[in-house]
Write a protein that holds these residues in place. Sequence first.
Motif, mmCIF file in Angstrom:
data_model
loop_
_atom_site.group_PDB
_atom_site.id
_atom_site.type_symbol
_atom_site.label_atom_id
_atom_site.label_comp_id
_atom_site.label_asym_id
_atom_site.label_seq_id
_atom_site.Cartn_x
_atom_site.Cartn_y
_atom_site.Cartn_z
ATOM 1 N N THR A 60 -32.723 -21.230 84.473
ATOM 2 C CA THR A 60 -31.782 -22.254 84.009
ATOM 3 C C THR A 60 -30.560 -21.599 83.393
ATOM 4 N N ARG A 61 -30.815 -20.575 82.593
ATOM 5 C CA ARG A 61 -29.702 -19.898 81.919
ATOM 6 C C ARG A 61 -28.743 -19.287 82.945
ATOM 7 N N LEU A 62 -29.339 -18.668 83.968
ATOM 8 C CA LEU A 62 -28.506 -18.069 85.008
ATOM 9 C C LEU A 62 -27.710 -19.154 85.737
ATOM 10 N N ASP A 63 -28.381 -20.285 86.000
ATOM 11 C CA ASP A 63 -27.677 -21.402 86.649
ATOM 12 C C ASP A 63 -26.476 -21.842 85.828
ATOM 13 N N GLU A 64 -26.704 -21.964 84.511
ATOM 14 C CA GLU A 64 -25.612 -22.415 83.635
ATOM 15 C C GLU A 64 -24.435 -21.447 83.669
ATOM 16 N N ILE A 65 -24.789 -20.158 83.583
ATOM 17 C CA ILE A 65 -23.723 -19.147 83.588
ATOM 18 C C ILE A 65 -22.940 -19.208 84.896
ATOM 19 N N LEU A 66 -23.668 -19.297 85.997
ATOM 20 C CA LEU A 66 -22.992 -19.321 87.295
ATOM 21 C C LEU A 66 -22.159 -20.589 87.452
ATOM 22 N N ALA A 67 -22.664 -21.703 86.908
ATOM 23 C CA ALA A 67 -21.926 -22.961 87.033
ATOM 24 C C ALA A 67 -20.583 -22.883 86.304
ATOM 25 N N ARG A 68 -20.558 -22.157 85.175
ATOM 26 C CA ARG A 68 -19.316 -22.042 84.407
ATOM 27 C C ARG A 68 -18.248 -21.276 85.183
ATOM 28 N N HIS A 69 -18.678 -20.459 86.135
ATOM 29 C CA HIS A 69 -17.699 -19.637 86.857
ATOM 30 C C HIS A 69 -17.613 -20.012 88.332
ATOM 31 N N GLU A 70 -18.072 -21.228 88.632
ATOM 32 C CA GLU A 70 -18.024 -21.740 89.999
ATOM 33 C C GLU A 70 -16.581 -21.677 90.521
ATOM 34 N N GLY A 71 -16.424 -21.118 91.701
ATOM 35 C CA GLY A 71 -15.095 -21.148 92.329
ATOM 36 C C GLY A 71 -14.130 -20.092 91.815
ATOM 37 N N ASP A 72 -14.556 -19.278 90.866
ATOM 38 C CA ASP A 72 -13.690 -18.212 90.366
ATOM 39 C C ASP A 72 -13.910 -16.973 91.238
ATOM 40 N N PRO A 73 -12.888 -16.548 91.961
ATOM 41 C CA PRO A 73 -13.102 -15.407 92.862
ATOM 42 C C PRO A 73 -13.353 -14.094 92.128
ATOM 43 N N GLY A 74 -13.017 -14.043 90.861
ATOM 44 C CA GLY A 74 -13.226 -12.784 90.126
ATOM 45 C C GLY A 74 -14.328 -12.927 89.096
ATOM 46 N N ALA A 75 -15.405 -13.640 89.458
ATOM 47 C CA ALA A 75 -16.415 -14.009 88.452
ATOM 48 C C ALA A 75 -17.357 -12.880 88.074
ATOM 49 N N MET A 76 -17.367 -11.810 88.848
ATOM 50 C CA MET A 76 -18.404 -10.794 88.640
ATOM 51 C C MET A 76 -18.428 -10.262 87.204
ATOM 52 N N VAL A 77 -17.289 -9.821 86.708
ATOM 53 C CA VAL A 77 -17.278 -9.237 85.358
ATOM 54 C C VAL A 77 -17.612 -10.288 84.285
ATOM 55 N N PRO A 78 -16.967 -11.476 84.311
ATOM 56 C CA PRO A 78 -17.322 -12.471 83.295
ATOM 57 C C PRO A 78 -18.804 -12.866 83.331
ATOM 58 N N VAL A 79 -19.374 -13.015 84.521
ATOM 59 C CA VAL A 79 -20.790 -13.401 84.616
ATOM 60 C C VAL A 79 -21.669 -12.291 84.042
ATOM 61 N N LEU A 80 -21.377 -11.056 84.404
ATOM 62 C CA LEU A 80 -22.179 -9.951 83.868
ATOM 63 C C LEU A 80 -22.041 -9.873 82.351
ATOM 64 N N ARG A 81 -20.845 -10.136 81.855
ATOM 65 C CA ARG A 81 -20.649 -10.125 80.402
ATOM 66 C C ARG A 81 -21.499 -11.192 79.723
ATOM 67 N N GLU A 82 -21.539 -12.379 80.332
ATOM 68 C CA GLU A 82 -22.315 -13.453 79.721
ATOM 69 C C GLU A 82 -23.802 -13.141 79.734
ATOM 70 N N ILE A 83 -24.267 -12.566 80.841
ATOM 71 C CA ILE A 83 -25.688 -12.186 80.897
ATOM 72 C C ILE A 83 -25.958 -11.132 79.831
ATOM 73 N N ASN A 84 -25.035 -10.171 79.746
ATOM 74 C CA ASN A 84 -25.175 -9.095 78.765
ATOM 75 C C ASN A 84 -25.207 -9.644 77.334
ATOM 76 N N ASN A 85 -24.379 -10.655 77.073
ATOM 77 C CA ASN A 85 -24.363 -11.234 75.731
ATOM 78 C C ASN A 85 -25.642 -12.020 75.456
ATOM 79 N N ALA A 86 -26.143 -12.709 76.485
ATOM 80 C CA ALA A 86 -27.322 -13.544 76.279
ATOM 81 C C ALA A 86 -28.576 -12.707 76.062
ATOM 82 N N TYR A 87 -28.711 -11.606 76.811
ATOM 83 C CA TYR A 87 -29.948 -10.807 76.737
ATOM 84 C C TYR A 87 -29.756 -9.514 75.953
ATOM 85 N N ARG A 88 -28.522 -9.238 75.525
ATOM 86 C CA ARG A 88 -28.147 -7.985 74.865
ATOM 87 C C ARG A 88 -28.178 -6.805 75.816
ATOM 88 N N TYR A 89 -28.554 -7.027 77.066
ATOM 89 C CA TYR A 89 -28.422 -6.026 78.114
ATOM 90 C C TYR A 89 -28.561 -6.751 79.445
#
Lengths: 586, 304
Positions: free
Chosen positions: B158-187
């Motif tokens: 669910t958490r991953l779904d939420e993160i991905l939904a926030r960056h839907e349609g953003d062609p440069g989402a890789m770094v922001p998505v990884l940052r959010e995962i990193n912030n959520a899990y601390r790694y």
Amino acid sequence: MSQPIRTAEDLKGVEAAGLATLYPDKLKIVVGSASCGLAVGAGAVLAAAIATVKELGLDATIARTGCIGFCSQEPLLDLLLPNGPRISYARMTPEKTRSLLAAYAKSGELSPDMALGRFAGEEHVLTGEGHVYTSSQKAAEAVPEWSSLDFFRGQQKVILRSCGSIDPLSIDEAIARGAYRGAMVAIQEMPQDKVIDEVINSGLRGRGGAAFPTGQKWRFARKAAGDTKYVVCNADEGEPGACMDRTVLEGDPHATLEGMLIGAFAIGAQEGFVYVRNEYPLAIATLQTAIDEAEKYGLLGDDILGSGWSFRVRIRVGAGAYICGEETALLESIEGAAGEPRSRPPFPVVSGLWGCPTVVNNVKTWASVAPIITRGAAWYAAMGTRSTKGTTVFSLEGAVNNSGLVEIPFGLTLREMIYGIGGGIPNDRPLKAVQAGGAARGCIPPSFLDLTIDMEDRPNESLMIGTGGIIVLDDKACMVDMARYLVEFFLDESCGKCVPCREGLRQMAGIMDRICTGEGSEADLFLLERLAGTMKAAAVCGLGGMAPSAVMTNLQHFRDEFETHIRDKQCPAGVCRGLAPTGTTN
Amino acid sequence: MTSDANQQKVATTNKDDKGPCGAVLVCGGGIAGIQASLDLSAAGFRVYLVEESPTIGGGMARLDKTFPTGDCATCIISPKLVECMRDLNIEVLTMADVAGLEGEAGHFHAKVQKRPRSVDSAKCTGCGDCWAACPVRNHPELPAEFQPQIQLKAEDATRLDEILARHEGDPGAMVPVLREINNAYRYLPREILEQLASRWGVRLASVLRVASFYDQLRLEPVGHHVVEACDGTSCHSKGARAMLERLEEKIGVAAGGTDPSGRFTLRTVRCLGLCASSPAMRIDGQNFARLDLDGVSDILEQFK
């Protein structure tokens, strides 16, 4: 209160609201709450102020503001008296705050002995007007005027025009000091080419380090083919020893946003990105609030100022990579890839983000745009030197009495900077070197002190300090250790794409380690020079090409110190472990 | 180098299937293999050059410059590539593996297996159009070993779904998505990255490439508190090294590591931007500046 702004009257209405909170009729307590203040206890001072006001039943408003630049005196607390000047108190603690406010509540006592300086008025740089504090308080006159303090005499605030005066979270207060007037004039009254002409005539050049003429860059982007264009603000201030961009974003985010708005209008862009480094969470949060507020007023988003033109700004946060401050690496990172530099040409103005024309400018460059529009190119060009117009911000730090952010017109000398504004070196120790203009510039000796600060290197005349960190080193610093430090920095930050940079730096670091531990030989110096030549000629991007000059500059100016390390196995400054200190240094 | 008589000898001994056969098999078509083949051919041997990838050239063909002389790599290797392909004494076997080897020195029998090239090399002009049309390259069907092994827990999914939904349609989402995962899990947990790669239909390697590039994205779990000691130029000149050593001593781990109890992770960071109040450090995003050595210990005590 979030009616879209369309006309000058709308702007006037917001301005009135802003002025009311900026200069209220009752006591106002302001705490400098940028990162630099918070790191030394501004949070506790603010909390103490709130508690004391409540306790004493004082009729006062309490506000936060950004950094006024005098970081070595943080935490700063200002009192704006109901019928008197604004007085700043330096190096505050919760206890001092309590006693100051208690004394004031009791008898109107201002404790001038604790005060640092007093403002008789505030200049609103964007409009050329200002606010004059009425001064009927005799007691306040014992406190020196701000502009008479060493640190502020000679400074001229254009980029930092509202830092330390407004609440950075309040767009009303920014507008009260003239923000978004330039954008309104540009969008509603000026053809796009006229805007670009104005910026060209002002002589504004990129403040990020490379000093490319900003107006030219905009013109290239405007002429470039394509309907989709971007503007980007480079706030990836990775250069160690620089914190100007953080201060601007934390203290006056609208300065940068308005500049981007005008730039985007001029080149015909619909979208903008601000790339902020991860290490600046407060700047990111402040900027996001500023963007949201500006959208509420219709200053960003759709149909800006009723023009039918749309422009949005998004924040991209870095993830800890120095190289992303290089503009093509930054674009790669915005696109979501690893931040490795692209080959140029094509330059970003032709093919930048997703292959579209893109203007990338530094925070300070963007923040310089609005005053050029409101006050005119001639006003801006009157500041600075023959070749470099305007002002720029330096962070002055290391072994100086007054450290902080300094905004000066180009043309001052390093000596005026260090011994005038900086107030000299603590305990009158001798100056040994200055590490100025970014890690790759190495350390320069005192013989450079009388060169004027400029955006061009002219032998015996001027000195380019691109990225504005100025770190003063006294005789306690070891130049060999500094060289080793700088090499290690670049070794850490090399992306590893090309061999000369990746392996060359590793070898250099090994050699520097040997010299610092007393195992170096004369041949090592020769080897360093050969390596530097190879790297300079063969590295793919500027990082690898510039990195060896950090060591070479130190070697050129302080060769005897290197030789002492090698031949006598001694470190004159006593910094390098395992080597005996020499000379009189203790 | 080899006299005619010797060559004669090679030719004759080859016939009776007993002596040295006169042919050499070179494994690996990098610069070393190519040079070996050319030298052997010049010495009069028949050469079979076996290379596993689709083309010879190896690592050097991918380099821009050679170290430490900075010579142009292509200028060195290109003539050799051409010479190797034209040499009638060298038979180049690409996309091939040595499957078996029998016999003894001077008289080996090698079995070489060629893998399918999926291109008719006689007709190929090298136009590159097949790249864009290739279903394998554009839609990687991950081999079983690279498919996500573990099904995510419901909350992680669910958490991953939420993160991905926030960056839907953003062609440069890789770094922001990884940052959010990193912030959520601390790694960045491996199984989440695997899921991410498979959802985006990209190779795990391309996700890891971005993830490993940035300092702040961590592939290993970190301690409860992250202590970041600033090592900017200004802090360095004001005793950052002594401060780091004090931190290492107090926490009991070298910079870059996590203490055994998992309470602190200690790392250095290049410049927190608090240069006028150096030395500085940051713990869990909270900045501390103008530090002295004893102050460091007191601050650590606040983080239990």
